[in-house]
Design a protein around this motif. Structure first.
Motif, PDB file in Angstrom:
ATOM      1  N   ARG A 105       0.837  -1.204   0.000  1.00 21.36           N
ATOM      2  CA  ARG A 105       0.000   0.000   0.000  1.00 21.36           C
ATOM      3  C   ARG A 105       0.868   1.248   0.000  1.00 21.36           C
ATOM      4  O   ARG A 105       1.238   1.765   1.046  1.00 21.36           O
ATOM      5  CB  ARG A 105      -0.923  -0.019   1.226  1.00 21.36           C
ATOM      6  CG  ARG A 105      -1.860  -1.210   1.216  1.00 21.36           C
ATOM      7  CD  ARG A 105      -2.933  -1.162   2.292  1.00 21.36           C
ATOM      8  NE  ARG A 105      -4.064  -1.987   1.864  1.00 21.36           N
ATOM      9  CZ  ARG A 105      -5.232  -2.037   2.477  1.00 21.36           C
ATOM     10  NH1 ARG A 105      -5.461  -1.311   3.542  1.00 21.36           N
ATOM     11  NH2 ARG A 105      -6.203  -2.799   2.003  1.00 21.36           N
ATOM     12  N   ASP A 247      -3.994  -2.604   8.308  1.00 20.61           N
ATOM     13  CA  ASP A 247      -5.291  -2.060   7.906  1.00 20.61           C
ATOM     14  C   ASP A 247      -5.448  -0.648   8.474  1.00 20.61           C
ATOM     15  O   ASP A 247      -5.791   0.301   7.762  1.00 20.61           O
ATOM     16  CB  ASP A 247      -6.408  -2.974   8.430  1.00 20.61           C
ATOM     17  CG  ASP A 247      -7.789  -2.439   8.111  1.00 20.61           C
ATOM     18  OD1 ASP A 247      -7.995  -1.993   6.960  1.00 20.61           O
ATOM     19  OD2 ASP A 247      -8.663  -2.461   8.999  1.00 20.61           O
ATOM     20  N   ASP A 251      -4.920   3.343   6.433  1.00 20.70           N
ATOM     21  CA  ASP A 251      -5.939   4.402   6.382  1.00 20.70           C
ATOM     22  C   ASP A 251      -5.363   5.712   6.926  1.00 20.70           C
ATOM     23  O   ASP A 251      -5.596   6.789   6.381  1.00 20.70           O
ATOM     24  CB  ASP A 251      -7.186   4.034   7.215  1.00 20.70           C
ATOM     25  CG  ASP A 251      -8.247   3.302   6.399  1.00 20.70           C
ATOM     26  OD1 ASP A 251      -7.877   2.615   5.423  1.00 20.70           O
ATOM     27  OD2 ASP A 251      -9.447   3.414   6.735  1.00 20.70           O
ATOM     28  N   ILE A 279      -7.552   1.078  -1.352  1.00 17.60           N
ATOM     29  CA  ILE A 279      -7.621   0.685   0.058  1.00 17.60           C
ATOM     30  C   ILE A 279      -8.932   1.125   0.709  1.00 17.60           C
ATOM     31  O   ILE A 279      -9.271   0.694   1.791  1.00 17.60           O
ATOM     32  CB  ILE A 279      -6.424   1.206   0.893  1.00 17.60           C
ATOM     33  CG1 ILE A 279      -6.579   2.691   1.264  1.00 17.60           C
ATOM     34  CG2 ILE A 279      -5.104   0.964   0.220  1.00 17.60           C
ATOM     35  CD1 ILE A 279      -5.907   3.006   2.595  1.00 17.60           C
TER      36      ILE A 279
HETATM   37 MG    MG Z   1      -9.003  -0.922   5.621  1.00 18.12          MG
END
Ligand code: MG
Ligand code: IPM
Length: 357
Positions: A105, A247, A251, A279
């Protein structure tokens, strides 16, 4: 001919995926590189049409493809379903089914969007370019969970975070190799002051670091990392972490870059087959309004070109096209600033596609 399985999903999923396909089509023409798309169902739409969030047919078609392009899944309509029948269970199922354990990411700040970032320019310094590497097929997302009724009333529920040596080693390997190709700094993020699984991570990854003398290796506790991302984001290069921490931190990292709508991802395993998805979630509140930002999905398509198709040049084309459109002051509402030109999902996608031709 490359085969792409397309999972449009729920909410804004179909709109943003169409934007990415528009861009892929232009690349396909420019490089005379034929692409074949197959639509498959997953998430809420799969529940409505087939009764399950991840039909076997979807798994089979994805496994027989060269890459999977995914929008987003979930929405209030399916929120009351039990955990393993929810749309999100389909997403976890396809990640597990394809064994894409490494989720890349990248949080990159386009200089044009400095003003849209949640942080002040003096904190952003010259640039933000962080690669979050999130373990994607283990940990608390996949550990044993349950709920029981207690004799005296009330209930008890639990989720378990479990990792084995091989799961940690294979993702750490991706972490070090990625760091080697970047600025050679790897930060392992864990909660080793409390969690036994984190202590195992730290032991294994610290040992592996001796095989990578060129990489500056450091460890950071996840709470402290969450703080440092806001205080001194440019101190990070490559972050390696377990599933749930990744996760949450990704963000957070997205807001450094201006919007959750900007962050792409690639989920990779041991083969070339990867899943490419933004994402962000399905944003049901803005679905169907032609206002969602397609850039995260378009940048995910660029990661597909890079990682599954080895088309670095085309990937750079897509990224340059996004940058040019931002230079020309076009913005979706999530990154809108005074003096900029507001455009919707379709127009933004067309503008980016047109820059590539
Ligand atoms: Mg997420
Ligand atoms: C993500 C999403 C998913 C996750 C949800 C939709 C299950 O938040 O890809 O980051 O938690 O992995």
């Amino acid at each position: 001919m490359k085969k792409i399985a397309v999972i449009k999903g729920d909410g804004i999923g179909p709109e943003i995926v169409l934007g990415a396909i528009k861009v892929l089509d232009v690349v396909s023409k420019k490089y005379d590189f034929p692409l074949q798309y197959t639509d498959v169902l997953m998430g809420g739409i799969a529940i409505d049409n087939t009764g399950v969030p991840l039909p076997q047919e979807t798994i089979d078609i994805c496994k027989n493809s060269d890459a999977v392009l995914l929008g987003s899944v979930g929405g209030p309509k399916w929120d009351k379903l039990p955990g393993n029948s929810r749309p999100e269970a389909g997403l976890l199922g396809i990640r597990k089914g394809l064994e894409v354990f490494a989720n890349l990411r990248p949080a990159i700040l386009f200089p044009q969007l400095k003003e849209a970032s949640a942080l002040k320019p003096e904190i952003l310094k010259d640039n933000i370019n962080i690669m979050v590497i999130r373990e994607l097929t283990g940990g608390i997302y996949f550990g044993e969970r349950s709920r029981v009724n207690l004799v005296g009333g009330g209930q008890k529920a639990w989720d378990t975070m479990a990792y084995s040596t091989y799961e940690i080693e294979r993702i750490a390997h991706v972490g070090f190799e990625t760091a080697m190709k970047r600025n050679k700094k790897l930060t392992l993020v864990d909660k080793a002051n409390v969690l036994e699984s984190s202590r195992l991570w730290r032991e294994i990854v610290t040992k592996m670091a001796t095989n990578y003398p060129d990489v500056t290796f450091e460890v950071q506790l996840v709470d402290s990392c969450a703080m440092q991302l806001i205080r001194n984001p440019s101190s990070f290069d490559t972050i390696l972490t377990e599933n749930m921490f990744g996760d949450i931190l990704s963000d957070e990292a997205s807001m450094l870059t201006g919007s959750l709508g900007m962050l792409p991802s690639a989920s990779l395993g041991n083969s070339k087959l990867g899943i490419y998805e933004p994402i962000h979630g399905s944003a049901p509140d803005i679905a169907g309004k032609d206002i969602a930002n397609p850039i995260a999905t378009i940048m995910s398509a660029s990661m597909m070109l890079r990682y599954s198709f080895d088309m670095e040049k085309a990937a750079l084309d897509v990224e340059a096209a996004v940058s040019k459109v931002l230079d020309k002051k076009y913005r979706t509402i999530d990154i809108m600033q005074p003096g900029m030109k507001s455009v919707g999902t379709i127009e933004m996608s067309n503008l980016i596609a047109n820059e590539i031709k």
